[in-house]
Design a protein around this motif. Structure first.
Motif, short mmCIF file in Angstrom:
data_model
loop_
_atom_site.label_atom_id
_atom_site.label_comp_id
_atom_site.label_asym_id
_atom_site.label_seq_id
_atom_site.Cartn_x
_atom_site.Cartn_y
_atom_site.Cartn_z
N LEU A 288 0.83 -1.21 0.00
CA LEU A 288 0.00 0.00 0.00
C LEU A 288 0.86 1.26 0.00
CD1 LEU A 288 -2.83 -1.01 2.51
CD2 LEU A 288 -3.01 -0.76 0.02
N LEU A 289 1.90 1.28 0.81
CA LEU A 289 2.78 2.46 0.87
C LEU A 289 3.54 2.63 -0.43
CD1 LEU A 289 4.18 2.21 4.52
CD2 LEU A 289 2.42 3.76 3.64
N LYS A 290 3.95 1.53 -1.03
CA LYS A 290 4.63 1.60 -2.32
C LYS A 290 3.69 2.11 -3.41
CE LYS A 290 9.01 0.40 -2.31
NZ LYS A 290 10.06 1.27 -2.89
N TYR A 291 2.41 1.75 -3.30
CA TYR A 291 1.45 2.22 -4.30
C TYR A 291 1.23 3.72 -4.19
CZ TYR A 291 -2.58 2.42 -7.37
OH TYR A 291 -3.43 2.74 -8.41
N VAL A 292 1.28 4.26 -2.98
CA VAL A 292 1.19 5.71 -2.81
C VAL A 292 2.35 6.39 -3.54
CG1 VAL A 292 1.32 7.60 -1.14
CG2 VAL A 292 -0.03 5.57 -0.60
N SER A 293 3.55 5.85 -3.37
CA SER A 293 4.72 6.38 -4.08
C SER A 293 4.55 6.24 -5.59
CB SER A 293 5.98 5.65 -3.63
OG SER A 293 6.17 5.76 -2.23
N LEU A 294 3.96 5.13 -6.02
CA LEU A 294 3.73 4.90 -7.44
C LEU A 294 2.75 5.92 -8.01
CD1 LEU A 294 4.20 3.13 -9.92
CD2 LEU A 294 2.42 1.58 -9.10
N ILE A 295 1.75 6.29 -7.24
CA ILE A 295 0.77 7.30 -7.69
C ILE A 295 1.47 8.65 -7.91
CG2 ILE A 295 -1.19 8.71 -6.96
CD1 ILE A 295 -2.34 6.26 -5.62
N VAL A 296 2.32 9.04 -6.98
CA VAL A 296 3.03 10.32 -7.10
C VAL A 296 3.97 10.29 -8.30
CG1 VAL A 296 4.61 11.93 -5.98
CG2 VAL A 296 2.87 10.75 -4.62
N THR A 297 4.68 9.20 -8.47
CA THR A 297 5.60 9.06 -9.60
C THR A 297 4.85 9.09 -10.92
OG1 THR A 297 7.05 7.68 -8.24
CG2 THR A 297 7.39 7.61 -10.62
N THR A 298 3.73 8.39 -10.98
CA THR A 298 2.91 8.36 -12.19
C THR A 298 2.37 9.75 -12.51
OG1 THR A 298 2.25 6.07 -11.78
CG2 THR A 298 0.84 7.37 -13.24
N THR A 299 1.94 10.47 -11.50
CA THR A 299 1.42 11.82 -11.70
C THR A 299 2.49 12.76 -12.22
OG1 THR A 299 -0.10 11.43 -9.83
CG2 THR A 299 0.16 13.70 -10.59
N LEU A 300 3.72 12.59 -11.75
CA LEU A 300 4.83 13.39 -12.25
C LEU A 300 5.05 13.13 -13.74
CD1 LEU A 300 7.37 15.16 -12.04
CD2 LEU A 300 8.61 13.15 -11.19
N ALA A 301 5.07 11.85 -14.13
CA ALA A 301 5.26 11.50 -15.54
C ALA A 301 4.09 12.00 -16.38
CB ALA A 301 5.41 9.98 -15.68
N PHE A 302 2.89 11.88 -15.87
CA PHE A 302 1.69 12.34 -16.57
C PHE A 302 1.73 13.84 -16.79
CE2 PHE A 302 -2.84 13.42 -16.88
CZ PHE A 302 -3.29 12.46 -17.78
N MET A 303 2.16 14.57 -15.77
CA MET A 303 2.27 16.03 -15.88
C MET A 303 3.31 16.42 -16.93
SD MET A 303 4.46 18.70 -14.90
CE MET A 303 5.36 18.11 -13.46
N LEU A 304 4.47 15.78 -16.89
CA LEU A 304 5.53 16.10 -17.85
C LEU A 304 5.09 15.84 -19.28
CD1 LEU A 304 8.65 14.67 -15.96
CD2 LEU A 304 8.08 17.08 -16.31
N ALA A 305 4.35 14.75 -19.49
CA ALA A 305 3.86 14.43 -20.84
C ALA A 305 2.82 15.44 -21.30
CB ALA A 305 3.28 13.02 -20.86
N THR A 306 1.97 15.88 -20.38
CA THR A 306 0.93 16.85 -20.72
C THR A 306 1.53 18.21 -21.05
OG1 THR A 306 -0.62 15.71 -19.24
CG2 THR A 306 -1.19 17.94 -19.93
N VAL A 307 2.51 18.61 -20.28
CA VAL A 307 3.15 19.91 -20.48
C VAL A 307 4.02 19.93 -21.73
CG1 VAL A 307 4.80 21.56 -19.51
CG2 VAL A 307 3.06 20.53 -18.04
N SER A 308 4.80 18.87 -21.92
CA SER A 308 5.76 18.85 -23.03
C SER A 308 5.18 18.31 -24.33
CB SER A 308 6.97 18.00 -22.65
OG SER A 308 6.61 16.63 -22.52
N ARG A 309 4.10 17.53 -24.24
CA ARG A 309 3.48 16.86 -25.39
C ARG A 309 4.43 15.88 -26.06
NH1 ARG A 309 0.41 21.23 -29.10
NH2 ARG A 309 2.50 22.11 -29.19
N SER A 310 5.47 15.49 -25.35
CA SER A 310 6.45 14.55 -25.88
C SER A 310 6.56 13.35 -24.95
CB SER A 310 7.82 15.22 -26.02
OG SER A 310 8.82 14.27 -26.34
N GLY A 311 6.15 12.19 -25.44
CA GLY A 311 6.24 10.98 -24.65
C GLY A 311 7.66 10.59 -24.32
N ALA A 312 8.54 10.71 -25.33
CA ALA A 312 9.94 10.33 -25.14
C ALA A 312 10.61 11.21 -24.09
CB ALA A 312 10.69 10.42 -26.46
#
Length: 264
Positions: free
Chosen positions: A158-182
């Protein structure tokens, strides 16, 4: 509300129709099986505890799941811009917020699904191959930990999944802002895997502002063994820091997506 569920379902279909989704799952399960099978044949006396194997594999698997989820999160929005299909979404009777939220929820569900499958496969396989009678957390993890290893495993996951949510949100934000998946994948992996290697050094800084560095608080499992990276740090404080970063990532992603001219 029903229409929104259909929108989430549509995003799930985009994820699970791609062969890479099943390739990632296959790699994860194959790695777990390989570790267990090799361990079984190496341990000629069969003294290895099933729970020690489970904990080892869960720790390794979470790193792999993080990488896979970053790839899915980064490509979900960026691929829409690259292919031009984002325009088709925007002409439908859904707000931009709902479109982005559906993609975000689909990614989190993918991460949750990977974690659940990983846990079930790991536990069942190792209980079959190894002795599961020793289930004391103190014997498997640390003398400082009391209770059963099964309870510890649930807390750890459960605690690892919380960290996974934050990490995923960071990647999601970067992709949304940059429009570049790579770019989002590369930058996210660098920040999470690269910078994390220096986390002990960051935690050793004697400055007060170091208390608010994201990477020091990402791994909440440090509190399970009562070994916080920063002296005096508590789980409540770490969760509060993660919540602030999470809110910033979400707000930035939604603001940019709503304001950006995607019709050009």
């Amino acid at each position: 509300m029903f229409n929104f569920f259909k929108l989430v379902q549509n995003e799930n279909m985009k994820i699970y129709r791609r062969p890479r989704t099943y390739v990632m799952l296959g790699i994860l399960l194959a790695l777990i099986a390989a570790i267990s099978i090799i361990g079984y044949f190496v341990d000629h006396n069969h003294n290895t505890s099933a729970w020690s194997m489970i904990m080892t594999e869960v720790m390794i698997s979470y790193t792999l799941i993080t990488v896979f989820t970053i790839i899915i999160a980064s490509s979900g929005v960026a691929d829409e811009f690259t292919s031009g299909t984002i325009k088709l979404l925007l002409i439908r009777p859904w707000t931009r917020s709902k479109i982005l939220l559906s993609k975000y929820i689909a990614v989190l569900l993918y991460a949750l699904g990977m974690v659940v499958v990983m846990l079930l496969f790991t536990v069942v396989l190792n209980i079959i191959l190894f002795d599961a009678s020793d289930n004391a957390a103190a014997d498997i993890v640390s003398p400082l930990v009391s209770g059963s290893i099964a309870a510890y495993l649930i807390k750890y996951a459960l605690l690892k999944y919380v960290s996974l949510i934050v990490t995923t949100t960071l990647a999601f934000m970067l992709a949304t802002v940059s429009r570049s998946g790579a770019l989002a994948i590369g930058l996210s992996l660098f920040l999470i895997l690269g910078v994390n290697s220096f986390t002990p050094l960051l935690a050793a800084l004697k400055y007060k502002w170091a208390d608010y560095i994201l990477f020091i608080h990402l791994d909440l499992t440090q509190y399970l063994n009562d070994t916080p990276l920063r002296d005096g740090s508590t789980m409540g404080f770490s969760i509060a820091v993660l919540a602030i970063y999470y809110a910033i990532f979400v707000a930035l992603a939604w603001y940019v997506f709503k304001k950006r001219d995607v019709a050009a």
